[in-house]
Design an enzyme around this catalytic site. Structure first.
Site, PDB file in Angstrom:
ATOM      1  N   HIS A  41     -26.101 -10.810 -26.604  1.00 41.73           N
ATOM      2  CA  HIS A  41     -25.330 -11.457 -25.543  1.00 41.73           C
ATOM      3  C   HIS A  41     -24.890 -10.414 -24.516  1.00 41.73           C
ATOM      4  O   HIS A  41     -24.621  -9.272 -24.858  1.00 41.73           O
ATOM      5  CB  HIS A  41     -24.099 -12.141 -26.132  1.00 41.73           C
ATOM      6  N   THR A  42     -24.811 -10.841 -23.270  1.00 34.66           N
ATOM      7  CA  THR A  42     -24.327  -9.952 -22.220  1.00 34.66           C
ATOM      8  C   THR A  42     -22.873  -9.580 -22.494  1.00 34.66           C
ATOM      9  O   THR A  42     -22.011 -10.449 -22.629  1.00 34.66           O
ATOM     10  CB  THR A  42     -24.430 -10.639 -20.848  1.00 34.66           C
ATOM     11  N   GLN A  43     -22.609  -8.291 -22.599  1.00 33.38           N
ATOM     12  CA  GLN A  43     -21.256  -7.828 -22.880  1.00 33.38           C
ATOM     13  C   GLN A  43     -20.432  -7.640 -21.617  1.00 33.38           C
ATOM     14  O   GLN A  43     -19.216  -7.776 -21.633  1.00 33.38           O
ATOM     15  CB  GLN A  43     -21.306  -6.501 -23.659  1.00 33.38           C
TER      16      GLN A  43
END
Length: 267
Positions: A41-43
């Site tokens: 997931h995009t952090q």
């Protein structure tokens, strides 16, 4: 006596290696697991756009956005268009991560294609696009995989002729207003927009609305380190949507000589 292992200082144990056991009972081959490690997931957003401004005026809605996409603190991409025509009566402006913005553009395109294929003569209104975005953003947030954007949705309801202006962010937070700003503009431009527009929505003509947005974009250029003096202005009215080509408004930095800390000045 324990047998020596292949690694100095270690001996074989009667306990099996946990990693080996996990590999042996894994339902996926090791090569596939290696690829899975890259799917995360995009952090945090990487390439980002800053403020979107939107206001209502007597004939419709007007929005403004600069064309800079920053790579962290680096002003990297100078011609990124952040105003997107969803339909002939709905416009979307996006702050935040540009790859997530591209993703939502594709999702909206699929929705519009399904509506077109229905061939029932119905076109989604701005408020319906706004409702779709609010549900979609909240669903992604609930999966702890949000799209790192703040959106401004503007348009004209073709059935009623009423202007619409709404805000949606990565948490699924939504509201409608006659003035909206995202990014750093939420702090700098929003007070200016409220003072210039609220209570005068039915009096402002197109030229006055444009001048208000240009003045606010200049302020953001002076004060927002992620902004540039190159922006677009879009108009949405009963005649349709018009998005200008990028242009630069004249600015002056002469006043900076009087600012403490500018150049050699220390007092």
């Amino acid at each position: 006596m324990a047998a020596s292992s292949h690694f100095p200082g270690q001996t074989w144990s009667s306990q099996p290696c946990v990693d080996h056991v996990a590999q042996g009972f894994s339902s996926r081959p090791a090569a596939q697991d290696a690829f899975e490690a890259g799917r995360q997931h995009t952090q945090q957003p990487i390439v980002t756009g800053t403020s979107i401004l939107g206001i209502r005026y007597k004939d419709g809605v007007m929005m403004a956005a600069d064309t800079l996409a920053s790579y962290g603190s680096l002003a990297r991409f100078m011609d990124v268009r952040r105003l997107h025509e969803v339909s002939p009566n709905t416009l979307l402006g996006a702050s935040g991560d540009m790859s997530d913005f591209q993703f939502i553009q594709h999702e909206l395109q699929k929705v519009m294609i399904r509506e077109s294929n229905a061939a029932d003569g119905h076109t989604l209104s701005p408020s319906q696009v706004y409702a779709y975005l609010s549900r979609y953003m909240y669903q992604r947030r609930s999966k702890v995989d949000p799209l790192w954007n703040s959106f401004v949705v503007g348009g004209i309801d073709q059935s009623t002729g009423a202007p619409f202006l709404g805000y949606v962010d990565l948490l699924g937070t939504t509201y409608e207003s006659t003035t909206i700003a995202t990014g750093f503009g939420l702090h700098l431009a929003q007070p200016l927009l409220r003072k210039a527009v609220e209570g005068r929505e039915d009096e402002l003509d197109e030229s006055q609305a444009r001048r208000i947005l240009e003045d606010c974009m200049k302020v953001l250029f002076y004060r927002d380190a992620r902004s540039i003096n190159r922006f677009q202005i879009a108009t949405i009215n009963n005649a349709g949507i018009s998005i200008s080509e990028p242009f630069s408004a004249p600015t002056s930095w002469g006043f900076a000589e009087g600012l403490r800390g500018y150049g050699p000045q220390t007092q």
